[in-house]
Design an enzyme around this catalytic site. Sequence first.
Site, short mmCIF file in Angstrom:
data_model
loop_
_atom_site.label_atom_id
_atom_site.label_comp_id
_atom_site.label_asym_id
_atom_site.label_seq_id
_atom_site.Cartn_x
_atom_site.Cartn_y
_atom_site.Cartn_z
N CYS A 85 1.53 -32.02 35.21
CA CYS A 85 1.71 -31.65 36.63
C CYS A 85 2.55 -30.38 36.74
O CYS A 85 3.77 -30.42 36.61
CB CYS A 85 2.37 -32.80 37.38
SG CYS A 85 2.74 -32.40 39.09
N CYS B 235 5.09 -30.33 39.59
CA CYS B 235 6.26 -31.20 39.39
C CYS B 235 7.23 -30.56 38.39
O CYS B 235 8.44 -30.62 38.56
CB CYS B 235 5.87 -32.56 38.82
SG CYS B 235 4.45 -33.31 39.57
N ASP B 236 6.70 -29.99 37.31
CA ASP B 236 7.54 -29.61 36.17
C ASP B 236 7.66 -28.11 35.94
O ASP B 236 8.45 -27.69 35.08
CB ASP B 236 6.99 -30.26 34.89
CG ASP B 236 6.96 -31.78 34.99
OD1 ASP B 236 7.78 -32.33 35.74
OD2 ASP B 236 6.11 -32.41 34.33
#
Length: 310
Positions: A135, A138-139
């Site tokens: 992701c 997200c990261d």
Amino acid sequence: MEQKLYDTAIIGGGPGGYTAALYCARAGLSTVVVEKLSPGGQMATTDWVENYPGFPEGVNGFELGMKMQESAQRFGAETLYGEVTGLTLDSSPKTIAIGEKSLQARTVILSTGASPRELGLPGEQELRGRGVSYCATCDGMFYRDQTVAIVGGGNTAVADALYLARICKKVYLIHRRDTLRASRVYTEPLSQLENLEILWDSQVTGLLREEKLTGVQVTHKNTGETRDLPCQGLFVAVGNVPNSQLFAGQVTLTQGGYVQADETTCTNLPGVFAVGDVRQKPLRQIITAASDGAVASHFAEEYVSQNQKA
Ligand code: NAP
């Protein structure tokens, strides 16, 4: 122990699930959504959604998930946070176990979505969160000013490339063919990215590591030539696999593991419906998941009115 009986239990709180919840609750059905983590499903990990109507500037995926939950709650839909551990779908009513707890429902709407596919390389699971991610939104921030690689050639991989190129020093896009699968709206801006390099006809064949990922081994498909590419992050964007393991053996699945259900969302089991990415369908988008949710509510309502005593 007495279990609460709902008209509809919806398994999974993505756009399909919460649209079904909105329509069911608004139609007067007692409705519960069982959600593992937070509303929005995969959409919640999308930075910016531009193809959901009504948001001319686009909208953050997490925010849209929260709004969908609020819309359903407004009409009385409940959310129960927990992981479904077992389901009995061929009985009447149907039973849903959530760890120690359980509930009953006249109808069940399966909206468990899909999860990112892994590459299946040795060390991949241990390196999850230590260099390997599924992701980018997200990261991505963990790799600010660093070098990262992305695997895949679909919309997700290319959207990830556009996003990561804004944050990272250098981005490699590694694709197994010589043309991208992604739509033009994503591929066109790629040529303007000075810090992006695309490796065509190439596959990641190994993960290089110390405690964390230090790079990837890339093999050219045609020449067989192998090279080590130093990078701190690897974003895997090679499609999804349906989250259907829980009900395999009860509802009919396709060869690919998707729930077999047509545009009515009706499965082989009476009173059981499948919506969104877990259903066999030609286009997996937020709007098609939402559309499924509305359709499922119609058939759930019909089933409940015809089986009042169940
Ligand atoms: P996808 O469209 O299935 O693309 C997967 C990509 O990964 C393909 O390029 C495929 O290569 C490659 N691939 C598959 N298995 C691989 C492996 N083992 N090793 C290396 N490469 C592999 O998946 P996606 O990009 O995640 O998209 C999923 C769905 O979400 C699609 O319907 C997509 O349109 C949708 N989506 C939409 C948006 C949007 O419109 N906003 C954004 C993201 C995703 P080949 O091309 O050679 O098959």
